[in-house]
Design a protein around this motif. Structure first.
Motif, short mmCIF file in Angstrom:
data_model
loop_
_atom_site.label_atom_id
_atom_site.label_comp_id
_atom_site.label_asym_id
_atom_site.label_seq_id
_atom_site.Cartn_x
_atom_site.Cartn_y
_atom_site.Cartn_z
N LEU A 144 39.74 30.15 37.98
CA LEU A 144 38.11 29.81 38.40
C LEU A 144 38.25 30.37 36.43
O LEU A 144 36.56 30.16 36.26
CB LEU A 144 38.10 30.51 38.93
N LYS A 147 35.22 28.25 33.99
CA LYS A 147 34.96 27.53 34.98
C LYS A 147 33.32 28.30 34.82
O LYS A 147 33.38 28.84 36.00
CB LYS A 147 35.45 26.51 35.01
N THR A 149 31.43 27.43 38.84
CA THR A 149 32.88 26.33 40.09
C THR A 149 31.55 26.86 40.72
O THR A 149 30.75 27.72 41.36
CB THR A 149 33.51 27.67 40.57
#
Length: 304
Positions: A144, A147, A149
């Motif tokens: 994760l 980014k 998400t």
């Protein structure tokens, strides 16, 4: 002339001569008594203006006792005043002031921390997990990092709610892509959509692979065994009712949480979106979070 008349007239004249001076004298005396002279009035007025002050009265021998009783009464009304009492009063006031100021500062600090948690996503949602990807390999919380998400928990046999929420999530990502120019034709850019199955007994990797392609080309499907799924749901505070001993041939529905999360590039919680939230509202929140993130220095400042 008649001698008798002469005698009468003579007597009458003598009587009038005798009575008139007395009457005049009486009238004068009455006037003098009723109307005082101007000189007398002036004397009386001057005497009032120029009257000497009364002689000073000698102090009563009881006056000191009276003054002492009055002082004691005044002290009883206001309380005994001493320098010690004054110092204690001032110290108490200063102590109360410091106490209330410290309490006020503590309340303000708690409010500031609450606002900070809401603005940058500090609630304890998320944590370490290991699940299998639909396209092979494993996926952990470290994937994760770097980014933005959107994560949704559901199952492929869900009749209506899961497809609706995943469609909404995909639409929101498309809106963000168009406004940011990210993710257009590049699979490793833009917001990453993640689907985590809460039905490990029936949701096999081939089943999930087929399922996620229907909603967004960048969507990552994850699944694991029951314990791995249970641990991940606990980390994200997601409720699900899948029986632990369920098999692929069993016929059952899974009750679960129906919201999805927005996580920042540090893998920290930012916001949650329920069924009543539209794709446009989700996209607006994502774009606003991205703007604040970049204003604070972006991934470079965060070290991701």
């Amino acid at each position: 002339m008649n001698p008798l008349r002469s005698v009468a007239c003579s007597a009458s004249s003598s009587l009038r001569a005798t009575i008139r001076p007395r009457a005049i004298a009486t009238s004068s005396m009455i006037f003098a008594r009723s109307a005082p002279s101007a000189g007398r009035i002036i004397f009386q007025r001057r005497g009032y203006a120029d009257a000497p002050p009364p002689p000073p009265q000698s102090e009563s021998p009881l006056q000191p006792e009276i003054d002492r009783q009055r002082k004691l009464r005044d002290q009883a009304n206001v309380g005994p005043f001493t320098w010690k009492a004054a110092a204690l009063f001032i110290a108490t006031g200063v102590g109360l002031y410091i106490y209330f100021e410290s309490e006020k500062a503590a309340v303000l600090e708690r409010r500031r921390q609450e606002l900070a948690s809401k603005s940058i996503g500090k609630p304890q949602i998320g944590g370490p997990f290991i699940l299998d990807r639909h396209d092979g390999g494993q996926f952990t919380e470290k994937d994760l990092l770097g980014k933005w998400t959107l994560i949704y928990f559901g199952f492929t046999h869900c009749p209506d709610i899961c497809p609706e929420e995943l469609d909404k999530m995909g639409d929101a990502i498309d809106i963000v892509d168009k406004k940011t120019g990210r993710g257009m034709g590049k699979m490793d850019e833009g917001v990453m959509p993640v689907f985590i199955s809460v039905d490990p007994a029936r949701d096999t990797l081939p089943q999930i692979r087929k399922y996620v392609k229907e909603f967004h080309p960048r969507m990552v499907g994850l699944v694991g065994d029951y314990e791995a799924v249970k641990k991940t749901c606990k980390m994200y505070r997601v409720y699900f009712s899948t029986p632990p001993d369920a098999t692929a041939s069993d016929d059952y529905l899974v009750d679960h949480s129906i919201f999805f999360y927005l996580m920042d590039p540090l893998g920290q919680f930012v916001d949650a979106f329920g069924k009543a939230t539209t794709a446009e509202q989700v996209a607006e929140k994502v774009l606003d979070s991205m703007k604040k993130w970049e204003a604070a220095g972006g991934n470079a400042a965060a070290g991701v």
